[in-house]
Design an enzyme around this catalytic site. Structure first.
Site, PDB file in Angstrom:
ATOM      1  N   GLU A 108       0.817  -1.225   0.000  1.00 61.41           N
ATOM      2  CA  GLU A 108       0.000   0.000   0.000  1.00 61.41           C
ATOM      3  C   GLU A 108       0.849   1.273   0.000  1.00 61.41           C
ATOM      4  O   GLU A 108       0.478   2.264  -0.641  1.00 61.41           O
ATOM      5  CB  GLU A 108      -0.992   0.007   1.176  1.00 61.41           C
ATOM      6  N   ILE A 132       3.388  -9.976   2.015  1.00 62.71           N
ATOM      7  CA  ILE A 132       2.958 -11.214   2.679  1.00 62.71           C
ATOM      8  C   ILE A 132       1.603 -10.996   3.357  1.00 62.71           C
ATOM      9  O   ILE A 132       0.893 -11.946   3.625  1.00 62.71           O
ATOM     10  CB  ILE A 132       3.990 -11.727   3.721  1.00 62.71           C
ATOM     11  N   ASP A 133       1.232  -9.729   3.631  1.00 68.92           N
ATOM     12  CA  ASP A 133       0.002  -9.447   4.382  1.00 68.92           C
ATOM     13  C   ASP A 133      -1.274  -9.686   3.566  1.00 68.92           C
ATOM     14  O   ASP A 133      -2.356  -9.811   4.137  1.00 68.92           O
ATOM     15  CB  ASP A 133      -0.013  -7.995   4.891  1.00 68.92           C
ATOM     16  N   HIS A 279      10.171 -12.498  11.201  1.00 63.85           N
ATOM     17  CA  HIS A 279      10.629 -12.325   9.816  1.00 63.85           C
ATOM     18  C   HIS A 279      10.924 -13.628   9.090  1.00 63.85           C
ATOM     19  O   HIS A 279      11.157 -13.609   7.876  1.00 63.85           O
ATOM     20  CB  HIS A 279      11.840 -11.391   9.788  1.00 63.85           C
ATOM     21  N   GLN A 281       8.789 -15.568   8.360  1.00 65.13           N
ATOM     22  CA  GLN A 281       7.662 -15.636   7.411  1.00 65.13           C
ATOM     23  C   GLN A 281       7.962 -14.929   6.089  1.00 65.13           C
ATOM     24  O   GLN A 281       7.277 -15.121   5.098  1.00 65.13           O
ATOM     25  CB  GLN A 281       6.413 -14.990   8.036  1.00 65.13           C
TER      26      GLN A 281
HETATM   27  O1  F6P Z   1       4.094  -5.600   5.700  1.00 62.17           O
HETATM   28  C1  F6P Z   1       4.879  -6.737   5.871  1.00 62.17           C
HETATM   29  C2  F6P Z   1       5.284  -6.888   7.307  1.00 62.17           C
HETATM   30  O2  F6P Z   1       6.035  -8.074   7.428  1.00 62.17           O
HETATM   31  C3  F6P Z   1       4.140  -6.868   8.324  1.00 62.17           C
HETATM   32  O3  F6P Z   1       3.442  -8.085   8.398  1.00 62.17           O
HETATM   33  C4  F6P Z   1       4.865  -6.502   9.576  1.00 62.17           C
HETATM   34  O4  F6P Z   1       4.006  -5.867  10.508  1.00 62.17           O
HETATM   35  C5  F6P Z   1       5.927  -5.544   9.095  1.00 62.17           C
HETATM   36  O5  F6P Z   1       6.100  -5.812   7.706  1.00 62.17           O
HETATM   37  C6  F6P Z   1       7.245  -5.674   9.802  1.00 62.17           C
HETATM   38  O6  F6P Z   1       8.061  -4.632   9.372  1.00 62.17           O
HETATM   39  P1  F6P Z   1       9.636  -4.620   9.485  1.00 62.17           P
HETATM   40  O7  F6P Z   1      10.192  -5.505   8.412  1.00 62.17           O
HETATM   41  O8  F6P Z   1       9.986  -3.195   9.275  1.00 62.17           O
HETATM   42  O9  F6P Z   1      10.007  -5.150  10.836  1.00 62.17           O
END
Ligand code: F6P
Length: 349
Positions: A108, A132-133, A279, A281
């Site tokens: 987004e 991934i969301d 991460h 995931q």
């Molecule tokens: O938008 C993808 C995502 O992995 C979300 O699921 C999670 O809240 C966020 O990014 C984590 O962000 P960062 O990689 O900055 O820790």
């Protein structure tokens, strides 16, 4: 502006990385080459366009990257619209680098910037939805989601055996920001006994009742999947100790798993453990589905440029790859279909 007699397509990957980005990059370079365009890789998302960091991409550069996770271009959460000077630098660099077109691959935030730049006529843009969301409204599925779900599923399978051996409750905290797609689809695939998502707040008594029901029929272990954005009824989303907002104003979510586990143990006396998948995931090789989806998106993005359909985003509708105006693609987040959580509920208790 043509370079080497060819028009140039810039390509960037922004926001959190996810498996399948390299499949898109490879497909863009291959399709662009076939149609007579040059491809210029922009490093580290919008940051690279602010600073003019680029790397021409040829067939050799993208050879062998299909199964690789992450992005060979690097990524960042830079918002070039936050600062007027950065926005001017983007405009300058688009001209200086001779970029005729831009393919922005992101969620987004990245696509929101692409939409604004397209609207203001800064550059002719096509967007590719990634995360991934799986929360981008304009597409049935973003690439990266299927891989994340398969990682969650495998984790739940593994947790089942240890949960059963010790007769414990296992709480698995997964990503997804403000939507529960990863939790609900991963939880369904892994046979979770309760799935907690932001779209469907519950209170701790309801959760404990589900566990007690399972116990009463002799199942002395349980798996609870909780999305990081889940709120207990009347509560707030939990943010991690890192309270800093990113350049798009997002907080860093996390910690709800511990809160739920603590309350379950206190209320029921059942021994409870927490696993935060984090991460993991987002890492590693994409699934076959994400490789194919990323490839189809990449080819379509170049085709849209070739057809002059700018300010659009490639998307999946049913089994078909098609396109949608960027302005219609992200009016709101795509939330979990209630049918999915109703299906999951049949298996609670
Ligand atoms: O938008 C993808 C995502 O992995 C979300 O699921 C999670 O809240 C966020 O990014 C984590 O962000 P960062 O990689 O900055 O820790």
């Amino acid at each position: 502006m043509a370079r080497n007699g060819k028009e140039a397509i810039g390509i960037l990957t922004g926001g959190g990385d996810c498996p399948g980005l390299n499949a898109v990059i490879r497909a863009v370079v291959r399709r662009a080459y076939m149609l007579g365009y040059e491809t210029i890789g922009i490093k580290n998302g919008w940051y690279g366009l602010v600073k003019g960091l680029v790397e021409p991409l040829d067939l050799m550069k993208v050879s062998g990257i299909l199964p690789r996770g992450g992005t060979i271009l690097g990524t960042s959460r830079t918002n070039p619209l936050k600062d007027e000077n950065d926005k001017k630098a983007v405009l300058e660099n688009v001209k200086q680098l001779g970029l005729d077109y831009l393919i922005a691959i992101g969620g987004e935030d990245t696509l929101g910037v692409a939409r604004s730049l397209a609207k203001e006529g800064v550059v002719k843009v096509v967007g590719v939805p990634k995360t991934i969301d799986n929360d981008v409204e304009g597409t049935d599925q973003t690439f990266g989601f299927d891989t994340a779900v398969s990682i969650v599923t495998e984790a739940i399978d593994r947790l089942h055996t240890t949960a059963e051996s010790h007769q414990r409750v296992m709480v698995v905290e997964v990503m997804g920001r403000h939507t529960g797609w990863i939790a609900v689809v991963g939880g369904l695939a892994g046979g979770a006994d309760c799935i907690l998502i932001p779209e469907h707040p519950m209170n701790i008594d309801e959760i404990c009742e589900i566990l007690a029901k399972r116990h009463s029929r002799g199942r002395l272990f349980s798996i609870i999947v909780v999305a990081e954005g889940f709120k207990l009824e009347g509560g707030e989303e939990l943010v991690t100790k890192n309270q800093k907002l990113d350049q798009f104003g997002h907080v860093h979510l996390g910690g709800i798993g511990e809160v739920i586990a603590d309350q379950i143990e206190k209320k029921t006396g059942y021994e409870t453990r927490v696993t935060v998948l984090g991460h993991i995931q987002r890492g590693g090789s994409p699934t076959a589905f994400d490789r194919v989806l990323g490839t189809r998106y990449g080819v379509k993005a170049v085709d849209l440029i070739h057809e002059g359909k700018f300010g659009s985003m490639v998307c999946l509708k049913g089994n078909k790859i098609t396109d949608i105006p960027l302005s219609d693609a992200m009016r709101k987040l795509k939330f979990v279909d209630p049918e999915l959580i109703q299906t999951a509920e049949i298996f609670y208790g």
